[in-house]
Design a protein around this motif. Structure first.
Motif, PDB file in Angstrom:
ATOM      1  N   HIS A   6       0.839  -1.200   0.000  1.00  0.00           N
ATOM      2  CA  HIS A   6       0.000   0.000   0.000  1.00  0.00           C
ATOM      3  C   HIS A   6       0.870   1.245   0.000  1.00  0.00           C
ATOM      4  O   HIS A   6       2.062   1.193   0.289  1.00  0.00           O
ATOM      5  CB  HIS A   6      -0.976   0.014   1.183  1.00  0.00           C
ATOM      6  CG  HIS A   6      -0.345   0.297   2.506  1.00  0.00           C
ATOM      7  ND1 HIS A   6      -0.044   1.564   2.917  1.00  0.00           N
ATOM      8  CD2 HIS A   6       0.047  -0.512   3.510  1.00  0.00           C
ATOM      9  CE1 HIS A   6       0.499   1.519   4.123  1.00  0.00           C
ATOM     10  NE2 HIS A   6       0.573   0.273   4.498  1.00  0.00           N
ATOM     11  N   ALA A   7       0.260   2.346  -0.361  1.00  0.00           N
ATOM     12  CA  ALA A   7       0.975   3.611  -0.446  1.00  0.00           C
ATOM     13  C   ALA A   7       0.284   4.687   0.394  1.00  0.00           C
ATOM     14  O   ALA A   7       0.288   5.857   0.052  1.00  0.00           O
ATOM     15  CB  ALA A   7       1.067   4.045  -1.902  1.00  0.00           C
ATOM     16  N   ILE A   8      -0.323   4.263   1.491  1.00  0.00           N
ATOM     17  CA  ILE A   8      -0.997   5.189   2.398  1.00  0.00           C
ATOM     18  C   ILE A   8      -0.031   5.563   3.511  1.00  0.00           C
ATOM     19  O   ILE A   8       0.600   4.704   4.116  1.00  0.00           O
ATOM     20  CB  ILE A   8      -2.278   4.559   2.992  1.00  0.00           C
ATOM     21  CG1 ILE A   8      -3.259   4.167   1.890  1.00  0.00           C
ATOM     22  CG2 ILE A   8      -2.930   5.495   4.012  1.00  0.00           C
ATOM     23  CD1 ILE A   8      -3.751   5.318   1.031  1.00  0.00           C
ATOM     24  N   VAL A   9       0.073   6.870   3.763  1.00  0.00           N
ATOM     25  CA  VAL A   9       0.962   7.368   4.811  1.00  0.00           C
ATOM     26  C   VAL A   9       0.103   8.013   5.895  1.00  0.00           C
ATOM     27  O   VAL A   9      -0.806   8.787   5.595  1.00  0.00           O
ATOM     28  CB  VAL A   9       1.953   8.401   4.234  1.00  0.00           C
ATOM     29  CG1 VAL A   9       2.856   8.961   5.326  1.00  0.00           C
ATOM     30  CG2 VAL A   9       2.770   7.781   3.113  1.00  0.00           C
ATOM     31  N   VAL A  10       0.386   7.679   7.150  1.00  0.00           N
ATOM     32  CA  VAL A  10      -0.331   8.247   8.292  1.00  0.00           C
ATOM     33  C   VAL A  10       0.507   9.381   8.876  1.00  0.00           C
ATOM     34  O   VAL A  10       1.699   9.212   9.124  1.00  0.00           O
ATOM     35  CB  VAL A  10      -0.615   7.171   9.362  1.00  0.00           C
ATOM     36  CG1 VAL A  10      -1.339   7.774  10.555  1.00  0.00           C
ATOM     37  CG2 VAL A  10      -1.427   6.030   8.763  1.00  0.00           C
ATOM     38  N   HIS A  11      -0.111  10.524   9.087  1.00  0.00           N
ATOM     39  CA  HIS A  11       0.586  11.725   9.561  1.00  0.00           C
ATOM     40  C   HIS A  11       0.295  12.012  11.031  1.00  0.00           C
ATOM     41  O   HIS A  11       0.252  13.176  11.440  1.00  0.00           O
ATOM     42  CB  HIS A  11       0.188  12.928   8.710  1.00  0.00           C
ATOM     43  CG  HIS A  11       0.412  12.714   7.260  1.00  0.00           C
ATOM     44  ND1 HIS A  11       1.656  12.716   6.680  1.00  0.00           N
ATOM     45  CD2 HIS A  11      -0.463  12.436   6.260  1.00  0.00           C
ATOM     46  CE1 HIS A  11       1.548  12.476   5.390  1.00  0.00           C
ATOM     47  NE2 HIS A  11       0.269  12.303   5.112  1.00  0.00           N
ATOM     48  N   LEU A  12       0.130  10.981  11.820  1.00  0.00           N
ATOM     49  CA  LEU A  12      -0.235  11.150  13.223  1.00  0.00           C
ATOM     50  C   LEU A  12       0.857  11.891  13.995  1.00  0.00           C
ATOM     51  O   LEU A  12       0.559  12.775  14.809  1.00  0.00           O
ATOM     52  CB  LEU A  12      -0.517   9.788  13.865  1.00  0.00           C
ATOM     53  CG  LEU A  12      -1.069   9.809  15.282  1.00  0.00           C
ATOM     54  CD1 LEU A  12      -2.315  10.672  15.388  1.00  0.00           C
ATOM     55  CD2 LEU A  12      -1.371   8.400  15.751  1.00  0.00           C
ATOM     56  N   ASP A  13       2.097  11.559  13.752  1.00  0.00           N
ATOM     57  CA  ASP A  13       3.215  12.220  14.430  1.00  0.00           C
ATOM     58  C   ASP A  13       3.179  13.736  14.212  1.00  0.00           C
ATOM     59  O   ASP A  13       3.311  14.516  15.159  1.00  0.00           O
ATOM     60  CB  ASP A  13       4.533  11.659  13.900  1.00  0.00           C
ATOM     61  CG  ASP A  13       5.497  11.269  14.998  1.00  0.00           C
ATOM     62  OD1 ASP A  13       5.108  11.312  16.175  1.00  0.00           O
ATOM     63  OD2 ASP A  13       6.637  10.913  14.668  1.00  0.00           O
ATOM     64  N   GLU A  14       2.985  14.142  12.968  1.00  0.00           N
ATOM     65  CA  GLU A  14       2.963  15.558  12.634  1.00  0.00           C
ATOM     66  C   GLU A  14       1.784  16.274  13.301  1.00  0.00           C
ATOM     67  O   GLU A  14       1.925  17.384  13.812  1.00  0.00           O
ATOM     68  CB  GLU A  14       2.890  15.763  11.115  1.00  0.00           C
ATOM     69  CG  GLU A  14       4.125  15.288  10.373  1.00  0.00           C
ATOM     70  CD  GLU A  14       4.034  13.823   9.922  1.00  0.00           C
ATOM     71  OE1 GLU A  14       3.241  13.049  10.491  1.00  0.00           O
ATOM     72  OE2 GLU A  14       4.766  13.468   8.998  1.00  0.00           O
ATOM     73  N   LEU A  15       0.627  15.622  13.302  1.00  0.00           N
ATOM     74  CA  LEU A  15      -0.556  16.226  13.924  1.00  0.00           C
ATOM     75  C   LEU A  15      -0.379  16.342  15.433  1.00  0.00           C
ATOM     76  O   LEU A  15      -0.776  17.354  16.027  1.00  0.00           O
ATOM     77  CB  LEU A  15      -1.809  15.417  13.598  1.00  0.00           C
ATOM     78  CG  LEU A  15      -2.334  15.599  12.178  1.00  0.00           C
ATOM     79  CD1 LEU A  15      -3.421  14.583  11.874  1.00  0.00           C
ATOM     80  CD2 LEU A  15      -2.856  17.003  11.981  1.00  0.00           C
ATOM     81  N   ILE A  68      -4.275  11.121   6.870  1.00  0.00           N
ATOM     82  CA  ILE A  68      -3.718  10.119   5.956  1.00  0.00           C
ATOM     83  C   ILE A  68      -3.587  10.703   4.557  1.00  0.00           C
ATOM     84  O   ILE A  68      -4.326  11.616   4.179  1.00  0.00           O
ATOM     85  CB  ILE A  68      -4.577   8.830   5.898  1.00  0.00           C
ATOM     86  CG1 ILE A  68      -6.006   9.133   5.462  1.00  0.00           C
ATOM     87  CG2 ILE A  68      -4.561   8.096   7.220  1.00  0.00           C
ATOM     88  CD1 ILE A  68      -6.875   7.907   5.268  1.00  0.00           C
ATOM     89  N   SER A  69      -2.626  10.188   3.820  1.00  0.00           N
ATOM     90  CA  SER A  69      -2.476  10.610   2.426  1.00  0.00           C
ATOM     91  C   SER A  69      -2.011   9.421   1.587  1.00  0.00           C
ATOM     92  O   SER A  69      -1.530   8.423   2.113  1.00  0.00           O
ATOM     93  CB  SER A  69      -1.478  11.766   2.302  1.00  0.00           C
ATOM     94  OG  SER A  69      -0.185  11.373   2.701  1.00  0.00           O
ATOM     95  N   TYR A  70      -2.177   9.578   0.302  1.00  0.00           N
ATOM     96  CA  TYR A  70      -1.767   8.576  -0.680  1.00  0.00           C
ATOM     97  C   TYR A  70      -0.442   9.034  -1.274  1.00  0.00           C
ATOM     98  O   TYR A  70      -0.345  10.144  -1.790  1.00  0.00           O
ATOM     99  CB  TYR A  70      -2.842   8.442  -1.751  1.00  0.00           C
ATOM    100  CG  TYR A  70      -2.467   7.556  -2.905  1.00  0.00           C
ATOM    101  CD1 TYR A  70      -2.234   6.198  -2.722  1.00  0.00           C
ATOM    102  CD2 TYR A  70      -2.360   8.075  -4.190  1.00  0.00           C
ATOM    103  CE1 TYR A  70      -1.896   5.375  -3.785  1.00  0.00           C
ATOM    104  CE2 TYR A  70      -2.031   7.258  -5.269  1.00  0.00           C
ATOM    105  CZ  TYR A  70      -1.800   5.910  -5.038  1.00  0.00           C
ATOM    106  OH  TYR A  70      -1.465   5.098  -6.096  1.00  0.00           O
ATOM    107  N   ALA A  71       0.567   8.190  -1.155  1.00  0.00           N
ATOM    108  CA  ALA A  71       1.903   8.543  -1.646  1.00  0.00           C
ATOM    109  C   ALA A  71       2.401   7.463  -2.604  1.00  0.00           C
ATOM    110  O   ALA A  71       3.128   6.557  -2.205  1.00  0.00           O
ATOM    111  CB  ALA A  71       2.854   8.704  -0.471  1.00  0.00           C
ATOM    112  N   PRO A  72       1.996   7.545  -3.872  1.00  0.00           N
ATOM    113  CA  PRO A  72       2.448   6.542  -4.823  1.00  0.00           C
ATOM    114  C   PRO A  72       3.967   6.529  -4.913  1.00  0.00           C
ATOM    115  O   PRO A  72       4.607   7.567  -4.785  1.00  0.00           O
ATOM    116  CB  PRO A  72       1.822   6.959  -6.146  1.00  0.00           C
ATOM    117  CG  PRO A  72       1.343   8.338  -5.954  1.00  0.00           C
ATOM    118  CD  PRO A  72       1.228   8.606  -4.500  1.00  0.00           C
ATOM    119  N   GLY A  73       4.499   5.338  -5.095  1.00  0.00           N
ATOM    120  CA  GLY A  73       5.942   5.194  -5.154  1.00  0.00           C
ATOM    121  C   GLY A  73       6.573   4.969  -3.800  1.00  0.00           C
ATOM    122  O   GLY A  73       7.759   4.716  -3.694  1.00  0.00           O
TER     123      GLY A  73
END
Length: 75
Positions: A6-15, A68-73
Motif C-alpha cells: 500500500h501507499a498510504i501514509v499516516v501523519h499522526l506524528d505531525e498532527l 492520511i495521504s496517498y503517496a504513490p511510489g
C-alpha cells in the motif's frame, strides 16, 4: 513500508506535534489504546476503522485527509 502493498501514509506524528499533544493524551481523549495508536503512528497499520478515524479527527480537530495521504511510489 516497502513491500507491504500500500501507499498510504499516516501523519499522526505531525498532527500530534502541531497540537502539542502526547500519544498518551490522545489515547485517553480518543479512547483508543496506545498500542493501536502506535501501530498507526509508526506506519505499521494495514487498515483503519471509520470509528477510529472519526475519533482521531474529533480529538485532533482535523479532516481525514490531514491524517492520511496517498503517496504513490512509497510502497
Amino acid at each position: 513500508m516497502p513491500g507491504d502493498g500500500h501507499a498510504i501514509v499516516v501523519h499522526l506524528d505531525e498532527l500530534l506535534r502541531a497540537k502539542d499533544m502526547t500519544l498518551t493524551e490522545l489515547s485517553s481523549r480518543a479512547d483508543i489504546t496506545i498500542a493501536n495508536l502506535s501501530v498507526l503512528k509508526n506506519d505499521r497499520a494495514r487498515a483503519i476503522r471509520f470509528s477510529t478515524l472519526t475519533a482521531l479527527c474529533a480529538v485532533l480537530d482535523c479532516q481525514p485527509g490531514d491524517l492520511i495521504s496517498y503517496a504513490p511510489g512509497q510502497d
